[in-house]
Design a protein around this motif. Structure first.
Motif, PDB file in Angstrom:
ATOM      1  N   ASN A 117       1.120  -1.623   0.014  1.00 52.99           N
ATOM      2  CA  ASN A 117       0.019   0.454  -0.093  1.00 52.99           C
ATOM      3  C   ASN A 117       0.940   0.921  -0.328  1.00 52.99           C
ATOM      4  OD1 ASN A 117      -2.069  -2.006   0.448  1.00 52.99           O
ATOM      5  ND2 ASN A 117      -2.821  -0.999   2.428  1.00 52.99           N
ATOM      6  N   ARG A 118       2.219   1.415   0.089  1.00 55.52           N
ATOM      7  CA  ARG A 118       3.028   2.337  -0.422  1.00 55.52           C
ATOM      8  C   ARG A 118       4.119   2.538  -1.735  1.00 55.52           C
ATOM      9  NH1 ARG A 118       6.360   3.912   4.417  1.00 55.52           N
ATOM     10  NH2 ARG A 118       4.850   3.057   5.549  1.00 55.52           N
ATOM     11  N   VAL A 119       4.329   3.266  -2.302  1.00 54.94           N
ATOM     12  CA  VAL A 119       4.995   3.695  -3.204  1.00 54.94           C
ATOM     13  C   VAL A 119       6.119   5.448  -3.096  1.00 54.94           C
ATOM     14  CG1 VAL A 119       3.234   2.934  -4.537  1.00 54.94           C
ATOM     15  CG2 VAL A 119       2.788   5.312  -4.910  1.00 54.94           C
ATOM     16  N   MET A 120       6.904   4.740  -3.873  1.00 58.77           N
ATOM     17  CA  MET A 120       7.957   5.183  -3.552  1.00 58.77           C
ATOM     18  C   MET A 120       8.222   5.936  -4.950  1.00 58.77           C
ATOM     19  SD  MET A 120       9.593   8.603  -2.501  1.00 58.77           S
ATOM     20  CE  MET A 120       9.945   7.659  -0.464  1.00 58.77           C
ATOM     21  N   LEU A 121       7.791   7.457  -5.431  1.00 59.36           N
ATOM     22  CA  LEU A 121       8.022   7.629  -7.024  1.00 59.36           C
ATOM     23  C   LEU A 121       9.304   8.761  -7.113  1.00 59.36           C
ATOM     24  CD1 LEU A 121       4.177   8.683  -7.406  1.00 59.36           C
ATOM     25  CD2 LEU A 121       5.503   6.619  -7.877  1.00 59.36           C
ATOM     26  N   HIS A 122       9.957   8.497  -8.143  1.00 57.04           N
ATOM     27  CA  HIS A 122      10.971   9.183  -8.171  1.00 57.04           C
ATOM     28  C   HIS A 122      10.640  10.263  -9.668  1.00 57.04           C
ATOM     29  CE1 HIS A 122      15.481  11.124  -8.868  1.00 57.04           C
ATOM     30  NE2 HIS A 122      15.306  11.187  -9.552  1.00 57.04           N
ATOM     31  N   ILE A 123      10.882  11.170  -9.635  1.00 51.81           N
ATOM     32  CA  ILE A 123      10.342  11.983 -10.661  1.00 51.81           C
ATOM     33  C   ILE A 123      11.661  12.908 -11.374  1.00 51.81           C
ATOM     34  CG2 ILE A 123       8.803  14.432 -11.080  1.00 51.81           C
ATOM     35  CD1 ILE A 123       6.570  13.766  -8.651  1.00 51.81           C
ATOM     36  N   ASP A 124      11.927  13.126 -12.475  1.00 55.31           N
ATOM     37  CA  ASP A 124      12.895  13.690 -12.915  1.00 55.31           C
ATOM     38  C   ASP A 124      12.837  14.942 -13.573  1.00 55.31           C
ATOM     39  OD1 ASP A 124      15.011  11.575 -12.890  1.00 55.31           O
ATOM     40  OD2 ASP A 124      13.705  10.660 -14.722  1.00 55.31           O
ATOM     41  N   GLN A 125      12.011  14.987 -13.760  1.00 53.89           N
ATOM     42  CA  GLN A 125      11.421  16.460 -14.572  1.00 53.89           C
ATOM     43  C   GLN A 125       9.486  16.459 -14.611  1.00 53.89           C
ATOM     44  OE1 GLN A 125      13.319  17.205 -17.549  1.00 53.89           O
ATOM     45  NE2 GLN A 125      12.103  19.756 -18.261  1.00 53.89           N
ATOM     46  N   PHE A 126       9.693  18.191 -14.228  1.00 54.76           N
ATOM     47  CA  PHE A 126       7.931  18.177 -14.289  1.00 54.76           C
ATOM     48  C   PHE A 126       7.675  19.093 -15.860  1.00 54.76           C
ATOM     49  CE2 PHE A 126       7.982  18.008  -9.000  1.00 54.76           C
ATOM     50  CZ  PHE A 126       7.044  16.542  -9.512  1.00 54.76           C
ATOM     51  N   SER A 127       6.747  18.636 -16.184  1.00 49.41           N
ATOM     52  CA  SER A 127       6.422  19.629 -17.623  1.00 49.41           C
ATOM     53  C   SER A 127       4.517  20.498 -16.996  1.00 49.41           C
ATOM     54  CB  SER A 127       5.493  18.862 -18.654  1.00 49.41           C
ATOM     55  OG  SER A 127       7.103  17.762 -18.936  1.00 49.41           O
ATOM     56  N   VAL A 128       5.409  21.694 -17.745  1.00 46.13           N
ATOM     57  CA  VAL A 128       3.878  22.410 -16.046  1.00 46.13           C
ATOM     58  C   VAL A 128       3.533  23.263 -17.762  1.00 46.13           C
ATOM     59  CG1 VAL A 128       4.116  24.745 -15.772  1.00 46.13           C
ATOM     60  CG2 VAL A 128       5.611  24.031 -14.741  1.00 46.13           C
ATOM     61  N   GLY A 129       1.749  22.688 -16.982  1.00 43.75           N
ATOM     62  CA  GLY A 129       0.278  23.138 -18.034  1.00 43.75           C
ATOM     63  C   GLY A 129       0.209  24.645 -17.073  1.00 43.75           C
ATOM     64  N   GLN A 130      -0.821  24.875 -18.206  1.00 43.44           N
ATOM     65  CA  GLN A 130      -1.834  25.809 -17.552  1.00 43.44           C
ATOM     66  C   GLN A 130      -2.001  25.895 -16.041  1.00 43.44           C
ATOM     67  OE1 GLN A 130      -4.854  27.619 -20.411  1.00 43.44           O
ATOM     68  NE2 GLN A 130      -3.105  28.131 -21.847  1.00 43.44           N
TER      69      GLN A 130
END
Length: 130
Positions: free
Chosen positions: A23-36
């Protein structure tokens, strides 16, 4: 120097129950893309497939992505605890959000997570569902 991003984070962090690994996840995010009015990122699920994550402000909640968690569709979790550390300050942001449903992508509605993602202020998110 305070350990938490805000008083809400401190209160929520103290109430997080012990959660089984399924019931647990660790998410690694390389880069966000920004929308409006949202940010997106690509992450990998347990099978190595690429999955989208979308973070928006506004209403409070989360739509879970089924390949990230082992979910019983007949008994969805009620809440998700979301924890991240702000990169520059090392302060912990913790939020408790209601689980709204299941989608093909992970969709998080939370104002502070959205604003910090726009600034690329964190690169990992831990999500625990109960």
């Amino acid at each position: 120097m305070a350990f938490f991003y805000d008083t809400l984070s401190e209160e929520i962090y103290k109430e997080i129950p012990r959660v089984p690994a399924s019931n647990r996840v660790m998410l690694h995010i390389d880069q966000f893309s920004v929308g409006q009015s949202y940010v997106t990122a690509k992450i990998q699920n347990r099978q190595g497939d690429t999955v989208s994550i979308n973070i928006e402000g506004g209403r409070l909640g989360i739509d879970l992505q089924e390949t990230l968690f082992r979910l019983d569709p007949d008994k969805l979790p009620k809440y998700a605890y979301i924890v991240t550390t702000v990169n520059e300050t090392e302060k912990i942001l913790a939020r408790k959000v209601p689980v709204l449903g299941i989608k093909d992508w992970l969709l998080i509605y939370e104002d502070d997570l959205f604003l910090l993602a726009v600034k690329d202020a964190y690169d990992e998110i831990e999500i625990m569902v109960v």
